[in-house]
Design a protein around this motif. Sequence first.
Motif, short mmCIF file in Angstrom:
data_model
loop_
_atom_site.label_atom_id
_atom_site.label_comp_id
_atom_site.label_asym_id
_atom_site.label_seq_id
_atom_site.Cartn_x
_atom_site.Cartn_y
_atom_site.Cartn_z
N SER A 50 0.85 -1.19 0.00
CA SER A 50 0.00 0.00 0.00
C SER A 50 0.89 1.24 0.00
N ARG A 51 0.26 2.40 -0.12
CA ARG A 51 1.00 3.66 -0.06
C ARG A 51 1.80 3.74 1.24
N SER A 52 1.18 3.37 2.34
CA SER A 52 1.86 3.45 3.62
C SER A 52 3.02 2.44 3.70
N ASP A 53 2.84 1.23 3.14
CA ASP A 53 3.94 0.25 3.13
C ASP A 53 5.15 0.81 2.38
N ILE A 54 4.87 1.49 1.26
CA ILE A 54 5.95 2.02 0.41
C ILE A 54 6.68 3.15 1.14
N VAL A 55 5.91 4.06 1.71
CA VAL A 55 6.52 5.20 2.42
C VAL A 55 7.34 4.69 3.61
N HIS A 56 6.82 3.66 4.30
CA HIS A 56 7.54 3.14 5.47
C HIS A 56 8.73 2.27 5.10
N ALA A 57 8.88 1.93 3.83
CA ALA A 57 10.06 1.17 3.38
C ALA A 57 11.21 2.11 3.01
N SER A 58 10.94 3.43 3.01
CA SER A 58 11.96 4.40 2.61
C SER A 58 12.93 4.65 3.75
N ILE A 59 14.14 5.06 3.41
CA ILE A 59 15.18 5.20 4.45
C ILE A 59 14.82 6.25 5.49
N ASN A 60 14.00 7.26 5.11
CA ASN A 60 13.69 8.29 6.11
C ASN A 60 12.60 7.84 7.08
N ALA A 61 12.14 6.58 6.94
CA ALA A 61 11.22 6.02 7.94
C ALA A 61 12.01 5.14 8.92
N SER A 62 13.35 5.10 8.74
CA SER A 62 14.18 4.24 9.59
C SER A 62 14.73 5.04 10.77
N LYS A 63 15.10 4.34 11.83
CA LYS A 63 15.73 5.00 12.98
C LYS A 63 17.06 5.62 12.57
N ILE A 64 17.68 5.03 11.54
CA ILE A 64 18.95 5.57 11.03
C ILE A 64 18.80 7.05 10.70
N TRP A 65 17.60 7.41 10.20
CA TRP A 65 17.37 8.77 9.71
C TRP A 65 17.55 9.82 10.81
N ASP A 66 17.33 9.41 12.08
CA ASP A 66 17.50 10.35 13.19
C ASP A 66 18.94 10.87 13.28
N HIS A 67 19.88 10.13 12.65
CA HIS A 67 21.30 10.50 12.77
C HIS A 67 21.82 11.18 11.50
N ARG A 68 20.92 11.48 10.55
CA ARG A 68 21.42 11.99 9.25
C ARG A 68 21.75 13.47 9.33
N LYS A 69 22.62 13.86 8.39
CA LYS A 69 22.80 15.29 8.13
C LYS A 69 22.53 15.42 6.64
N VAL A 70 21.53 16.23 6.27
CA VAL A 70 21.16 16.32 4.85
C VAL A 70 21.91 17.47 4.18
N LEU A 71 22.56 17.16 3.06
CA LEU A 71 23.18 18.19 2.23
C LEU A 71 22.38 18.21 0.92
N THR A 72 21.98 19.38 0.46
CA THR A 72 21.09 19.44 -0.70
C THR A 72 21.81 19.94 -1.95
N LEU A 73 21.63 19.23 -3.06
CA LEU A 73 22.15 19.69 -4.34
C LEU A 73 21.11 20.62 -4.95
N THR A 74 21.53 21.76 -5.48
CA THR A 74 20.54 22.76 -5.89
C THR A 74 20.54 23.07 -7.38
N GLN A 75 21.53 22.55 -8.12
CA GLN A 75 21.56 22.89 -9.55
C GLN A 75 21.35 21.66 -10.40
N ASN A 76 20.56 21.80 -11.45
CA ASN A 76 20.35 20.70 -12.38
C ASN A 76 21.49 20.68 -13.40
N MET A 77 22.54 19.87 -13.10
CA MET A 77 23.73 19.85 -13.96
C MET A 77 23.44 19.22 -15.31
N ARG A 78 22.48 18.29 -15.32
CA ARG A 78 22.14 17.60 -16.57
C ARG A 78 21.66 18.61 -17.61
#
Length: 268
Positions: A50-78
Motif C-alpha cells: 500500500s501507499r503506507s507500506d511504500i513510504v515506510h520502506a523508505s530510508i527516512n522512515a528508519s531510525k537511522i534517519w535520526d542520525h542523518r545530516k542532509v546536504l542538498t544539491l541545488t543545480q540541475n547539472m544535466r
Amino acid sequence: MAHRFTFEALERTLRDVMSSYHNSKTIFGGKVIVFGGDFRQILPVVPRGSRSDIVHASINASKIWDHRKVLTLTQNMRLQRNGTSDEVKKFSDWILKVGEGKLAVPNDGYAEIDIPKELLIVDYDEHIHAIVQSTYPKLIENYMSQHYLQSRAILASTIEVVDQINNYVLSLIPGLPNHKITLKIGTPIMLMRNLDQSEGLCNGQSLDNVGLYLPKEVFSHGQLYVAISRVTTKEGLKILIYDKDKKADNIVPTTTTNVVFKEVFANL
Ligand SMILES: Nc1ncnc2c1ncn2[C@@H]1O[C@H](COP(=O)(O)OP(=O)(O)OP(=O)(O)O)[C@@H](O)[C@H]1O
C-alpha cells in the motif's frame, strides 16, 4: 531507492564489526556513510504494498534517519550542460514542480496535470509509429551508430508497453531475432544494474532524446518525474499521451496522471 532494510542490515553489520573499537550502540559502528538519493524519484518497490507500506520502506522512515545530516544539491547539472538561459531555468523548475507535486495542487497522491503543448506529440495517425519516429528519426540509416542509440530512449509506464515498442522497433530492423531473448546486434538495451561504468554499461542516465509514451498512465510516486528528468534539453523531450477513445473522437489529450506521496518529504 533501496528498501530501508538494506541500510539497516549494513548498519547492524558495521556496528557488529566495529564493536571492539566503539560502543556497540554507535550508529554504523562509528563510520561516516555518505548516501546519495532523491525522494522525488521512485520509492522502494514493495510487491502489492500500500501507499503506507511504500513510504515506510523508505530510508527516512528508519531510525537511522535520526542520525542523518542532509546536504542538498541545488543545480540541475544535466540541463546546464547546454547553457543556463531563462528557458533552462523554467524547464528545470517545471521538472521540480512535477516531482514535488506542486502543479495540480494539492497533488497529494494521484493528480491530473497539464503537459505543456510544446512537449506533446499530437499530430499522428499511428501512435507507436509516431513515438518511434519522433525519438528515433531515420532509424534504418542510424541503427548501427552507437552514439545515435545511446543518446535516446523511449520510456513507458509498464513492461507490456515497453515490449510493444521493442517488438515494433525490432520489426523495422533487418535480421532474424534471437529466439530466447529478443535482441539484435546494435539494438539498445536498458540495464537494470551497473555492470561496468568505465565501459558505459550502467543504468540511469542522461539522454539527448526521450520519447515518453503514455498509452497507460504512470501509477507510482516519482515515475513521471524520473522520466522527464532524463533529458539534457527541453527540446529533447516529447510526450505522446494515447487514449484510444479520445483519438477516435479526435480529442487530443493534454493532461496525464502524476503520483506524489507527499508525506515522504516531511522529515527531509
Ligand atoms: N559538478 C558537475 N559539473 C558538471 N556536470 C555535472 C556535475 N555533476 C553532474 N554533472 C552532470 O550531470 C548529469 C547527471 O549527473 P548524475 O548522473 O551524477 O546525477 P544523478 O543525480 O545521479 O542523476 P539521477 O539521479 O537524476 O539519475 C551527468 O551528465 C553529469 O555528467
